[in-house]
Scaffold this active site. Structure first.
Site, PDB file in Angstrom:
ATOM      1  N   THR A  61      14.316  16.447  29.620  1.00 15.83           N
ATOM      2  CA  THR A  61      14.637  17.058  30.911  1.00 15.83           C
ATOM      3  C   THR A  61      15.758  18.092  30.838  1.00 15.83           C
ATOM      4  O   THR A  61      16.176  18.605  31.884  1.00 15.83           O
ATOM      5  CB  THR A  61      15.040  15.963  31.926  1.00 15.83           C
ATOM      6  OG1 THR A  61      16.120  15.181  31.386  1.00 15.83           O
ATOM      7  CG2 THR A  61      13.868  15.048  32.234  1.00 15.83           C
ATOM      8  N   TYR A  62      16.251  18.424  29.655  1.00 12.71           N
ATOM      9  CA  TYR A  62      17.290  19.443  29.579  1.00 12.71           C
ATOM     10  C   TYR A  62      16.758  20.761  30.129  1.00 12.71           C
ATOM     11  O   TYR A  62      15.669  21.210  29.775  1.00 12.71           O
ATOM     12  CB  TYR A  62      17.752  19.661  28.138  1.00 12.71           C
ATOM     13  CG  TYR A  62      18.696  18.610  27.601  1.00 12.71           C
ATOM     14  CD1 TYR A  62      19.139  17.541  28.377  1.00 12.71           C
ATOM     15  CD2 TYR A  62      19.164  18.684  26.289  1.00 12.71           C
ATOM     16  CE1 TYR A  62      19.998  16.591  27.871  1.00 12.71           C
ATOM     17  CE2 TYR A  62      20.035  17.734  25.771  1.00 12.71           C
ATOM     18  CZ  TYR A  62      20.441  16.689  26.567  1.00 12.71           C
ATOM     19  OH  TYR A  62      21.299  15.741  26.059  1.00 12.71           O
ATOM     20  N   THR A  63      17.559  21.404  30.972  1.00 14.30           N
ATOM     21  CA  THR A  63      17.195  22.636  31.682  1.00 14.30           C
ATOM     22  C   THR A  63      15.760  22.553  32.194  1.00 14.30           C
ATOM     23  O   THR A  63      14.966  23.477  32.068  1.00 14.30           O
ATOM     24  CB  THR A  63      17.408  23.898  30.812  1.00 14.30           C
ATOM     25  OG1 THR A  63      16.707  23.763  29.569  1.00 14.30           O
ATOM     26  CG2 THR A  63      18.883  24.115  30.531  1.00 14.30           C
ATOM     27  N   ASN A  64      15.456  21.397  32.787  1.00 16.11           N
ATOM     28  CA  ASN A  64      14.160  21.152  33.420  1.00 16.11           C
ATOM     29  C   ASN A  64      12.980  21.358  32.464  1.00 16.11           C
ATOM     30  O   ASN A  64      11.901  21.790  32.877  1.00 16.11           O
ATOM     31  CB  ASN A  64      13.988  22.052  34.650  1.00 16.11           C
ATOM     32  CG  ASN A  64      15.106  21.857  35.661  1.00 16.11           C
ATOM     33  OD1 ASN A  64      15.748  20.803  35.698  1.00 16.11           O
ATOM     34  ND2 ASN A  64      15.363  22.876  36.469  1.00 16.11           N
ATOM     35  N   GLY A  65      13.181  21.048  31.201  1.00 15.13           N
ATOM     36  CA  GLY A  65      12.121  21.154  30.201  1.00 15.13           C
ATOM     37  C   GLY A  65      12.111  22.452  29.425  1.00 15.13           C
ATOM     38  O   GLY A  65      11.447  22.551  28.390  1.00 15.13           O
TER      39      GLY A  65
END
Length: 356
Positions: A61-65
């Site tokens: 999920t970092y920076t919404n993928g």
């Protein structure tokens, strides 16, 4: 003696070779209000690998993928040379109770999503990201072992979990012949040393490499914060989302104690002709038990500055000053066990060495 990114270290009790500084990819993408756009992120990737770096840290999920997608794009040409570490357990879809957590359904769905986003057929190192206190450890361990047996994951690890649970899991994995944990990722820096009480000693005893995140204390150890910044805090979310400095204040990073530590870091840096960030990273890089701190550069200039930590040689007196200003209370039972009283009643005046 100076290190280099291609002076590789074994990760825990595995044969996996990783660079002594990992490159965090949470800055790949600007969806969280800061970070690097694609072209800048590519420069970070290229410079790090050009110098022999091979260890990358991201999460589903970092920076919404987008972090995984960019990392997968950049890694495509040299995939087999790189060690890609990602994580599962954070919520992927708000409102869906099974899109987060440490359980098998969340684990498998997150891994499948990461494989697609990273554009690869396997993940080198999969971390359980955040302990959720709900899933039986046997379910977690068996799920991780199944992923290893399927070849979708090569090694497994854990982050942000209590030391007693990690050691329990490692013992169960060993007894049942399941894939062991080879690393623990934990917050660790000159301003956050509480991992020294249990997590790091546990990791050394149980065969886990220590991979510290936030080795610069949210940026406080770079020297860019001042005492007047303490008044800038908003809430942890919402209005601070596009202001990293205010967010760090809201998260409690900017305190009198931490600023005092940063002052000593700046003094040592001045003595060495180095930057505060390099000194703080050098301390973490050479701390007992540590395998590879994660650096989170946003620009090529920041990356070059961080990599300069590999060349920093702290003197014993400088280390002593840094350790003194950042010292933590050992707490119970550690303070008692380290006391002169206990040493007297257990050993008297005898000298007993531990060898090997």
């Amino acid at each position: 003696m100076a290190l280099t990114l291609d002076t590789y270290r074994l990760l825990g009790r595995s044969g996996l070779r990783v660079s002594p500084l990992a490159l965090g990819a949470a800055t790949f993408g600007t969806e969280w209000g800061w970070g690097a756009e694609r072209d800048e992120a590519r420069k970070l990737f290229d410079r790090y690998t050009e110098l022999g770096g091979n260890f990358f840290d991201t999460a589903s999920t970092y920076t919404n993928g987008r972090s995984e997608r960019l990392l997968g794009e950049f890694a495509r040409g040299d995939r087999d040379k790189l060690v890609l570490a990602t994580k599962y357990s954070t919520l992927r879809r708000p409102g869906d109770p099974n899109s987060g957590g440490t359980h098998r359904k969340s684990m498998l769905a997150s891994v499948e999503g990461s494989l697609r986003q990273l554009n690869t057929d396997h993940i080198d190192l999969l971390y359980l990201n955040i302990w959720d206190f709900r899933t039986p450890v046997e379910e977690i361990l068996r799920g991780l072992d199944d992923l290893v047996r399927l070849g979708k994951v090569l090694y497994v690890a854990i982050s942000s979990a209590p030391a007693w649970q990690v050691s329990r899991m490692q013992a169960i994995a060993d007894l049942r012949g399941w894939s062991p944990l080879i690393a623990v990722e934990t917050e660790y820096s000159l301003i956050e040393r509480t991992a020294e009480r249990d997590l790091i000693p546990m990791a050394r005893e149980m065969g886990l490499g220590v991979v510290p995140f936030s080795p610069l204390g949210g940026g406080v150890l770079t020297g860019k914060y001042r005492r007047e910044d303490r008044d800038r805090a908003g809430s942890v979310a919402g209005e601070t989302a596009n202001d990293r400095k205010s967010l760090n204040v809201a998260l409690g990073w900017v305190t009198d104690r931490n600023l005092a530590i940063a002052d000593v870091v700046k003094e040592v840096a001045s003595e060495l002709g180095r930057t505060p960030a390099q000194v703080a990273l050098a301390w973490a890089l050479n701390a007992p038990g540590v395998t590879a701190p994660i650096i989170g550069a946003r620009t090529p200039a920041q990356l070059e500055d961080n990599l300069g930590a590999l060349e920093v040689d702290l003197t014993p007196s400088q280390l002593a000053r840094l350790d003194e200003v950042s010292a933590i209370e050992l707490g119970n039972p550690h303070a008692t066990l380290a006391s002169d009283h206990i040493r007297t009643v257990t050993s008297g005046d005898m000298r007993i060495e531990i060898r090997g």
